[in-house]
Design a protein around this motif. Structure first.
Motif, PDB file in Angstrom:
ATOM      1  N   THR A  91       0.646  -1.193   0.168  1.00 54.33           N
ATOM      2  CA  THR A  91       0.021  -0.015  -0.093  1.00 54.33           C
ATOM      3  C   THR A  91       0.995   1.178  -0.018  1.00 54.33           C
ATOM      4  O   THR A  91       1.595   1.318   0.733  1.00 54.33           O
ATOM      5  N   ASP A  92       0.620   2.061  -0.989  1.00 53.44           N
ATOM      6  CA  ASP A  92       1.350   3.439  -1.212  1.00 53.44           C
ATOM      7  C   ASP A  92       2.945   3.220  -1.303  1.00 53.44           C
ATOM      8  O   ASP A  92       3.687   3.995  -0.953  1.00 53.44           O
ATOM      9  N   ARG A  93       3.246   2.205  -1.702  1.00 53.24           N
ATOM     10  CA  ARG A  93       4.932   1.899  -1.832  1.00 53.24           C
ATOM     11  C   ARG A  93       5.280   2.503  -3.160  1.00 53.24           C
ATOM     12  O   ARG A  93       4.690   2.404  -4.182  1.00 53.24           O
ATOM     13  N   ASP A  94       6.376   3.233  -2.777  1.00 48.98           N
ATOM     14  CA  ASP A  94       6.838   4.189  -3.960  1.00 48.98           C
ATOM     15  C   ASP A  94       8.446   4.008  -3.962  1.00 48.98           C
ATOM     16  O   ASP A  94       9.056   4.596  -4.715  1.00 48.98           O
ATOM     17  N   THR A  95       9.151   2.918  -3.279  1.00 46.31           N
ATOM     18  CA  THR A  95      10.489   2.464  -3.210  1.00 46.31           C
ATOM     19  C   THR A  95      10.456   1.104  -3.353  1.00 46.31           C
ATOM     20  O   THR A  95       9.791   0.221  -3.027  1.00 46.31           O
ATOM     21  N   VAL A  96      11.821   0.648  -3.895  1.00 42.83           N
ATOM     22  CA  VAL A  96      12.272  -0.873  -3.607  1.00 42.83           C
ATOM     23  C   VAL A  96      12.304  -1.172  -2.456  1.00 42.83           C
ATOM     24  O   VAL A  96      12.929  -0.802  -1.839  1.00 42.83           O
ATOM     25  N   ALA A  97      11.461  -2.421  -2.300  1.00 40.52           N
ATOM     26  CA  ALA A  97      11.458  -3.068  -0.892  1.00 40.52           C
ATOM     27  C   ALA A  97      12.988  -3.693  -0.451  1.00 40.52           C
ATOM     28  O   ALA A  97      13.552  -4.062  -1.559  1.00 40.52           O
ATOM     29  N   SER A  98      13.162  -3.810   0.567  1.00 37.84           N
ATOM     30  CA  SER A  98      14.417  -4.608   1.208  1.00 37.84           C
ATOM     31  C   SER A  98      13.930  -6.034   1.619  1.00 37.84           C
ATOM     32  O   SER A  98      12.698  -5.958   2.271  1.00 37.84           O
ATOM     33  N   VAL A  99      14.769  -6.985   1.512  1.00 40.52           N
ATOM     34  CA  VAL A  99      14.408  -8.175   2.222  1.00 40.52           C
ATOM     35  C   VAL A  99      14.071  -8.079   3.647  1.00 40.52           C
ATOM     36  O   VAL A  99      13.195  -9.013   4.183  1.00 40.52           O
ATOM     37  N   ASP A 100      14.613  -7.093   4.354  1.00 41.06           N
ATOM     38  CA  ASP A 100      14.124  -7.092   5.932  1.00 41.06           C
ATOM     39  C   ASP A 100      12.829  -6.803   6.075  1.00 41.06           C
ATOM     40  O   ASP A 100      12.320  -6.869   7.231  1.00 41.06           O
ATOM     41  N   GLU A 101      12.136  -5.911   4.883  1.00 38.53           N
ATOM     42  CA  GLU A 101      10.710  -5.716   5.171  1.00 38.53           C
ATOM     43  C   GLU A 101       9.547  -6.989   5.290  1.00 38.53           C
ATOM     44  O   GLU A 101       8.696  -6.938   5.517  1.00 38.53           O
TER      45      GLU A 101
END
Length: 643
Positions: free
Chosen positions: A499-509
């Motif tokens: 939801t509302d993501r606008d950046t590349v996620a990290s594995v830690d997330e």
């Protein structure tokens, strides 16, 4: 961290014992003082096994001259589709693919599919499987989908499409065949097929394939009966050419409707329908794999319209391929000629119906260079992120034999901008696989299955692994079987908030949700329409697992209506770093520490169970209920009560 623990439980992750002198093998249970006590309540999630391959009986139609009857369901469960019951008389119909390929006089040769109907138990919250009587007279709980008498056999029913609009179901024939000899996957001797290919009935106890009884017996030319597709209707094609299509089924009557000859012949894996019912986006499990879509002339009618391939560097990014028999039978060549963008094993496809953004898994291939360099020379183009990765690796390009893509990633396509971007990269990278003691808490390897799920009003990706290998940190060093089998592999399923993501996620997330039994791929996850349960498949587990986890099976995880977004997240810890403190998360069954450190776990009698090195959290879901002690490296003790 992946473990050798065999049971299929929620959030099953742990470490192996690694004795270190800093932690004694035994401690005295505290008597002269009372250590800090922390209570870990039980998880709000629960598990229910629904459908066991090779054990549950499916009702069959009259096939190959045999009367209608029943037989054991096929195995290798993969895709799950869900068709809501609009009458309100039940929750709906569940469709399960079988990726195994073998001869069966009642089910049909090749692949297969089973369907069943479920309702929600108002008291327990579990799912009840309902008895049904179909229009063809079959009665029971589980039903084999009839492909033989409708569209011809299918091969390797892998991924598929479960429409977010109306629950229409397609099964994908991933098993790309190049000639008739490859269909039976072996040689015939005394009318029995024995082969050496990978698509056996199941794994034996040593982890090898059972290759007996594989394939398709009827190799006669196939006459296409598809009046909705006049470009190929009435044509006689080689039998192998009738494999590798998307195939629509009727889950309510357990029979195939049509092979989508207008989508082109490809090694399809997944797909999704847009909320306006106009587009179907398609993933092709190949290197190169192309990003494709079908555009319906009339929303909901997927027999008439255009099939297109994506070319990221063109002004008009979607290129239509003319629908002729010749071109649809050799679609890959047409995509290359159109200069389409190449990806490395596009697999499952999912859509966030609230935004229209389409997500898909690019599973990756260790060294893809030799698999797409010829296509690049003939006009196809590499995806920008592969060009960037090759530059970062210092190699000439994605076509180089030195270019690696060990872990894969999740991609997204925004219909508003027509741009493709990376959501999350797999990894982290390891040249040498770490041991269990040093293995990272989270490692994403070769995402394959994918879906979108709403939890507490927020949108999450459900990401499932299917390991391409065990090296380069995809498994801890102890799990590496040297490439001789699959028994030591364990695949994980993660949640990622989008939801509302606008950046590349990290594995830690990532939030780890579950792990399958040893040897199994985790796949098929789809939420029930009421949002309370997630249906999941455990595919081709090791035969050494206890029953029923030695069979492919479909299970449900219940309780998602009781989850909150904050309950899935790690706590915000701002305490005294000199004091050993732990913070339990009941939803994820993870214990967090106030600082990275070495920690030992002891039972109620003070006997050491495990040691964890340089961690800020541990997963305790696989521990039985009871009292435990956690001891820090400087000797501080905290009592943990697991309910």
């Amino acid at each position: 961290m992946r473990s050798f623990f065999l049971s299929l439980t929620i959030l099953l992750v742990g470490g192996l014992a690694h004795g270190q002198l800093v932690f004694p093998f035994e401690i005295d249970a505290p008597t002269d003082y009372t250590p800090n006590r922390v209570v870990m309540p039980g998880s709000p999630l629960s598990l229910q096994v629904l459908f066991i391959g090779g054990t549950d009986m499916v009702q069959t139609t009259a096939t190959y001259g045999n009367e209608a009857g029943q037989t054991h369901a096929k195995e290798w469960h993969d895709f799950i589709g869900f068709t809501p019951d609009e009458t309100g008389e039940s929750l709906g119909w569940v469709s399960v693919n079988h990726e195994s390929i073998y001869r069966d006089d009642r089910i049909g040769d090749g692949g297969g599919m089973s369907v069943f109907r479920v309702e929600r138990d108002e008291i327990s919250g579990d799912l009840n499987i309902l008895d049904q009587t179909l229009d063809d007279g079959r009665s029971g709980k589980f039903f084999n989908v009839d492909f033989v008498n409708t569209v011809g056999e299918t091969g390797m029913n892998c991924g598929g499409i479960s429409s977010v609009v109306d629950g229409r179901i397609w099964t994908a024939e991933e098993w790309f065949r190049g000639n008739n000899a490859s269909i039976n996957n072996g040689v015939f001797s005394n009318d029995n097929a024995f082969g050496s290919g990978p698509y056996g009935i199941g794994y034996n106890e040593e982890g090898g394939s059972n290759t007996a009884n594989q394939g398709v017996r009827d190799l006669r030319p196939f006459e296409v009966d598809a009046p909705e597709f006049p470009f190929i209707h009435g044509d006689t094609i080689a039998k192998y050419e009738n494999f590798n299509w998307m195939v629509e089924i009727d889950p309510k009557q357990a029979k195939a409707i049509r092979k989508q000859y207008n989508f082109g012949r490809q090694g399809f894996e997944g797909g999704t329908v847009s909320p306006d019912n106009k587009y179907i986006y398609l993933g092709v499990d190949a290197t190169p794999g192309f990003w494709m879509r079908f555009v319906a002339d009339t929303p909901g009618d997927f027999t008439q319209g255009d099939i297109q391939v994506y070319k990221h560097d063109a002004d008009e990014k979607w290129i239509t391929i003319e629908q002729t028999a010749e071109k649809m039978l050799d679609f890959g060549t047409q995509a290359v000629a159109a200069g389409a963008t190449m990806y490395n094993r596009n697999e499952w496809v999912a859509i966030d119906a609230t935004t229209g953004i389409v997500y898909w898994t690019e599973t990756g291939r260790d060294k893809p260079g030799g698999n797409w360099s010829d296509e690049a020379a003939n006009g196809a183009v590499y995806a920008p992120h592969h060009l960037a990765r090759a530059a970062a690796q210092g190699v000439e390009g994605p076509g180089s034999s030195d270019y690696w893509d060990y872990y894969g990633r999740v991609l997204q396509y925004d219909p508003a901008t027509e741009e493709v971007s990376v959501v999350i990269e797999g990894g982290p990278y390891f040249e040498e696989s770490p041991t269990q003691a040093d293995y990272p808490t989270k490692h994403l390897s070769n995402p394959d299955g994918l879906n979108v799920m709403t939890i507490d009003g927020e949108q999450f990706l459900v990401i499932m692994e299917d390991l391409n290998g065990e090296t380069f940190g995809r498994m801890p060093l102890e799990n590496n079987s040297g490439g001789t089998g699959i028994r030591h592999r364990m695949c994980e399923m993660y949640l990622l908030q989008i939801t509302d993501r606008d950046t590349v996620a990290s594995v830690d997330e990532l939030v780890r949700l579950t792990v399958t039994p040893v040897g199994a791929e985790i796949t098929g996850a789809i939420a029930t329409p009421d949002g309370k349960s997630l249906l999941v498949n455990s595919q081709h587990p090791s035969g050494a697992n206890p029953f029923p986890f030695n069979h492919s099976l479909t299970f449900a995880i219940h309780g998602f209506d009781n989850l909150t977004v904050t309950g899935l997240q790690a706590p915000d810890i701002n305490g005294d770093r000199d004091r050993f403190a732990i913070y339990p998360n009941p939803t994820t069954q993870i214990v967090y520490f106030n600082t990275n450190q070495d920690v030992a776990l002891y039972n109620a009698n003070g006997q050491r169970l495990r040691v964890y090195r340089n961690v800020d959290s541990i997963d305790v879901a696989n521990l039985p209920s009871g009292m435990y002690y956690l001891r820090s490296e400087d000797g501080q003790v905290v009592e943990l009560v697991k309910q």
